[in-house]
Scaffold this motif. Structure first.
Motif, PDB file in Angstrom:
ATOM      1  N   LEU A 222       0.842  -1.200   0.000  1.00  0.00           N
ATOM      2  CA  LEU A 222       0.000   0.000   0.000  1.00  0.00           C
ATOM      3  C   LEU A 222       0.878   1.250   0.000  1.00  0.00           C
ATOM      4  O   LEU A 222       1.639   1.487   0.936  1.00  0.00           O
ATOM      5  CB  LEU A 222      -0.926  -0.003   1.215  1.00  0.00           C
ATOM      6  CG  LEU A 222      -2.017   1.069   1.202  1.00  0.00           C
ATOM      7  CD1 LEU A 222      -3.036   0.785   0.097  1.00  0.00           C
ATOM      8  CD2 LEU A 222      -2.718   1.157   2.553  1.00  0.00           C
ATOM      9  N   ARG A 223       0.759   2.062  -1.061  1.00  0.00           N
ATOM     10  CA  ARG A 223       1.563   3.271  -1.213  1.00  0.00           C
ATOM     11  C   ARG A 223       0.785   4.535  -0.877  1.00  0.00           C
ATOM     12  O   ARG A 223       1.350   5.510  -0.383  1.00  0.00           O
ATOM     13  CB  ARG A 223       2.091   3.388  -2.651  1.00  0.00           C
ATOM     14  CG  ARG A 223       3.014   2.279  -3.082  1.00  0.00           C
ATOM     15  CD  ARG A 223       3.516   2.505  -4.499  1.00  0.00           C
ATOM     16  NE  ARG A 223       2.424   2.454  -5.491  1.00  0.00           N
ATOM     17  CZ  ARG A 223       1.838   3.498  -6.031  1.00  0.00           C
ATOM     18  NH1 ARG A 223       2.213   4.721  -5.708  1.00  0.00           N
ATOM     19  NH2 ARG A 223       0.875   3.355  -6.928  1.00  0.00           N
ATOM     20  N   LYS A 224      -0.522   4.532  -1.166  1.00  0.00           N
ATOM     21  CA  LYS A 224      -1.327   5.737  -0.979  1.00  0.00           C
ATOM     22  C   LYS A 224      -2.589   5.390  -0.194  1.00  0.00           C
ATOM     23  O   LYS A 224      -3.330   4.479  -0.574  1.00  0.00           O
ATOM     24  CB  LYS A 224      -1.703   6.342  -2.331  1.00  0.00           C
ATOM     25  CG  LYS A 224      -2.552   7.599  -2.223  1.00  0.00           C
ATOM     26  CD  LYS A 224      -2.877   8.162  -3.607  1.00  0.00           C
ATOM     27  CE  LYS A 224      -3.770   9.384  -3.520  1.00  0.00           C
ATOM     28  NZ  LYS A 224      -4.099   9.930  -4.867  1.00  0.00           N
ATOM     29  N   LEU A 225      -2.839   6.134   0.884  1.00  0.00           N
ATOM     30  CA  LEU A 225      -4.021   5.927   1.721  1.00  0.00           C
ATOM     31  C   LEU A 225      -4.679   7.273   1.953  1.00  0.00           C
ATOM     32  O   LEU A 225      -4.061   8.210   2.468  1.00  0.00           O
ATOM     33  CB  LEU A 225      -3.627   5.291   3.058  1.00  0.00           C
ATOM     34  CG  LEU A 225      -4.761   5.073   4.074  1.00  0.00           C
ATOM     35  CD1 LEU A 225      -5.825   4.131   3.514  1.00  0.00           C
ATOM     36  CD2 LEU A 225      -4.194   4.531   5.386  1.00  0.00           C
ATOM     37  N   SER A 226      -5.941   7.387   1.554  1.00  0.00           N
ATOM     38  CA  SER A 226      -6.706   8.625   1.721  1.00  0.00           C
ATOM     39  C   SER A 226      -7.990   8.303   2.477  1.00  0.00           C
ATOM     40  O   SER A 226      -8.798   7.484   2.020  1.00  0.00           O
ATOM     41  CB  SER A 226      -7.024   9.233   0.348  1.00  0.00           C
ATOM     42  OG  SER A 226      -7.789  10.412   0.489  1.00  0.00           O
ATOM     43  N   LEU A 227      -8.176   8.941   3.631  1.00  0.00           N
ATOM     44  CA  LEU A 227      -9.323   8.657   4.488  1.00  0.00           C
ATOM     45  C   LEU A 227     -10.048   9.946   4.822  1.00  0.00           C
ATOM     46  O   LEU A 227      -9.430  10.940   5.223  1.00  0.00           O
ATOM     47  CB  LEU A 227      -8.875   7.974   5.779  1.00  0.00           C
ATOM     48  CG  LEU A 227      -8.120   6.650   5.637  1.00  0.00           C
ATOM     49  CD1 LEU A 227      -7.667   6.153   7.004  1.00  0.00           C
ATOM     50  CD2 LEU A 227      -8.980   5.605   4.944  1.00  0.00           C
ATOM     51  N   SER A 228     -11.370   9.927   4.686  1.00  0.00           N
ATOM     52  CA  SER A 228     -12.195  11.078   5.029  1.00  0.00           C
ATOM     53  C   SER A 228     -13.376  10.608   5.866  1.00  0.00           C
ATOM     54  O   SER A 228     -14.139   9.729   5.449  1.00  0.00           O
ATOM     55  CB  SER A 228     -12.697  11.767   3.753  1.00  0.00           C
ATOM     56  OG  SER A 228     -13.618  12.786   4.062  1.00  0.00           O
ATOM     57  N   ASN A 229     -13.509  11.180   7.069  1.00  0.00           N
ATOM     58  CA  ASN A 229     -14.632  10.861   7.961  1.00  0.00           C
ATOM     59  C   ASN A 229     -14.713   9.387   8.310  1.00  0.00           C
ATOM     60  O   ASN A 229     -15.806   8.828   8.421  1.00  0.00           O
ATOM     61  CB  ASN A 229     -15.959  11.315   7.337  1.00  0.00           C
ATOM     62  CG  ASN A 229     -16.036  12.821   7.177  1.00  0.00           C
ATOM     63  OD1 ASN A 229     -15.426  13.566   7.923  1.00  0.00           O
ATOM     64  ND2 ASN A 229     -16.773  13.267   6.179  1.00  0.00           N
ATOM     65  N   CYS A 230     -13.582   8.744   8.473  1.00  0.00           N
ATOM     66  CA  CYS A 230     -13.536   7.354   8.931  1.00  0.00           C
ATOM     67  C   CYS A 230     -12.901   7.347  10.320  1.00  0.00           C
ATOM     68  O   CYS A 230     -11.783   7.846  10.485  1.00  0.00           O
ATOM     69  CB  CYS A 230     -12.710   6.474   7.998  1.00  0.00           C
ATOM     70  SG  CYS A 230     -13.219   6.558   6.280  1.00  0.00           S
ATOM     71  N   SER A 231     -13.591   6.804  11.309  1.00  0.00           N
ATOM     72  CA  SER A 231     -13.097   6.876  12.678  1.00  0.00           C
ATOM     73  C   SER A 231     -11.871   6.003  12.888  1.00  0.00           C
ATOM     74  O   SER A 231     -10.895   6.418  13.511  1.00  0.00           O
ATOM     75  CB  SER A 231     -14.196   6.465  13.660  1.00  0.00           C
ATOM     76  OG  SER A 231     -15.283   7.359  13.574  1.00  0.00           O
ATOM     77  N   PHE A 232     -11.920   4.765  12.374  1.00  0.00           N
ATOM     78  CA  PHE A 232     -10.842   3.820  12.618  1.00  0.00           C
ATOM     79  C   PHE A 232     -10.545   3.025  11.354  1.00  0.00           C
ATOM     80  O   PHE A 232     -11.429   2.771  10.535  1.00  0.00           O
ATOM     81  CB  PHE A 232     -11.200   2.853  13.749  1.00  0.00           C
ATOM     82  CG  PHE A 232     -11.329   3.523  15.093  1.00  0.00           C
ATOM     83  CD1 PHE A 232     -10.205   3.784  15.866  1.00  0.00           C
ATOM     84  CD2 PHE A 232     -12.575   3.889  15.581  1.00  0.00           C
ATOM     85  CE1 PHE A 232     -10.319   4.400  17.098  1.00  0.00           C
ATOM     86  CE2 PHE A 232     -12.690   4.507  16.810  1.00  0.00           C
ATOM     87  CZ  PHE A 232     -11.559   4.765  17.571  1.00  0.00           C
ATOM     88  N   PHE A 233      -9.303   2.605  11.215  1.00  0.00           N
ATOM     89  CA  PHE A 233      -8.904   1.753  10.106  1.00  0.00           C
ATOM     90  C   PHE A 233      -9.394   0.324  10.328  1.00  0.00           C
ATOM     91  O   PHE A 233      -9.823  -0.350   9.409  1.00  0.00           O
ATOM     92  CB  PHE A 233      -7.376   1.769   9.973  1.00  0.00           C
ATOM     93  CG  PHE A 233      -6.876   1.158   8.693  1.00  0.00           C
ATOM     94  CD1 PHE A 233      -6.980   1.838   7.491  1.00  0.00           C
ATOM     95  CD2 PHE A 233      -6.302  -0.097   8.692  1.00  0.00           C
ATOM     96  CE1 PHE A 233      -6.519   1.282   6.310  1.00  0.00           C
ATOM     97  CE2 PHE A 233      -5.835  -0.667   7.516  1.00  0.00           C
ATOM     98  CZ  PHE A 233      -5.949   0.031   6.330  1.00  0.00           C
ATOM     99  N   GLY A 234      -9.319  -0.135  11.570  1.00  0.00           N
ATOM    100  CA  GLY A 234      -9.771  -1.474  11.943  1.00  0.00           C
ATOM    101  C   GLY A 234     -10.310  -1.459  13.354  1.00  0.00           C
ATOM    102  O   GLY A 234     -10.527  -0.392  13.934  1.00  0.00           O
TER     103      GLY A 234
END
Length: 277
Positions: A222-234
């Motif tokens: 995984l090179r690029k991670l874009s998160l918007s309005n997400c509380s947790f990854f797991g």
């Protein structure tokens, strides 16, 4: 019989089907038609009455020989856009269906779609490289739950060639994949999850998940991670290992410290973290 044979020959040579602005189409691909198609790309847009794309038929339809042939095994690309009445992509029993050649799946502006894959379909995607989902306001699950409960899946779904996962403006989406599926995404390079306000952890831990005791989600490429309005990854007790991560974009997170802890990221020492201003 000769006419039927000639029709099958024609369908077997068909490589691309595009359907646009056909107001009275409800199910363009019945089961008998699917059995004759080979090496197919499908694009459907602006069909206001379309309710399902592939009509798979019932268990007793067709000869025993036909039943042994997996439906949709020739589908390589599926693009669906602006279909306001679409309720399901595949209608009927999916255990005789294989998406073994599907590489690209784009789903845009499907207002009534609530799920994408059944659990059996999610186990038949060895070549899927891109999953792009946008503006599907009623979408709750990428992989459907049975009877409203998370089912225990004997074999976890596998997307071994998936490189790009993009999900945007799906306001009712609750989660993306089970934690147990993370090892089956070894080639994932880009992940964007944005404006999914109802989203719980992107990767959820359910009953029967083999990784619930390990506590690690790892994506080696995984090179690029874009998160918007997400509380947790797991799940709260999990950490993510992302050794190849180069770009991290964060927007609208109220628990940023907890998210960084999960991602095992130190912001002061990371040169490509972007925050909105």
């Amino acid at each position: 019989m000769a006419v039927h044979g000639q029709q099958n020959d024609f369908l077997q040579r068909l490589e691309f089907v595009q359907v646009r602005d056909c107001g009275d189409v409800r199910a363009p691909f019945p089961a008998k038609l699917l059995r004759a198609l080979k090496n197919l790309r499908v694009e459907i847009e602006d069909c206001k009455s379309l309710e399902e794309v592939f009509e798979l038929g019932e268990a007793d339809e067709g000869s025993s020989e036909e039943k042994e042939l997996p439906l949709l095994s020739s589908l390589t690309m599926l693009h669906l856009n602006r279909l306001p009445e679409l309720k399901c992509i595949w209608k009927g029993l999916t255990r005789h269906v294989s998406l073994q050649r599907l590489t690209l799946l784009d789903l845009y502006s499907l207002d009534k779609l609530t799920f994408i894959f059944t659990t059996s379909l999610a186990q038949s995607l060895p070549k899927l490289e891109r999953l792009d989902i946008r503006d599907c306001g009623e979408l709750k699950h990428v992989i459907r739950e049975e009877d409203g409960e998370r089912e225990i899946i004997p074999e976890s779904p596998r997307f071994p060639e998936l490189k790009t996962l993009y999900i945007s403006h799906c306001g009712k989406l609750e989660y993306v994949f089970p934690v147990s599926m993370s090892p089956s995404l070894p080639n994932l390079e880009e992940m964007t999850i944005s404006y999914a306000d109802n989203l719980k952890p992107i990767f959820y831990s359910g009953e029967g998940d083999a990784l619930t005791t390990v506590g690690i989600i790892k994506f080696s490429r995984l090179r690029k991670l874009s998160l918007s309005n997400c509380s947790f990854f797991g799940p709260n007790n999990f950490a993510a290992q992302l050794p190849s991560l180069q770009i991290l974009k964060i927007d609208g997170h109220k628990e940023l410290r907890n998210l960084f802890a999960q991602l095992q990221v130190r912001p002061l020492y990371f040169s490509n973290i972007f925050f909105p201003f």
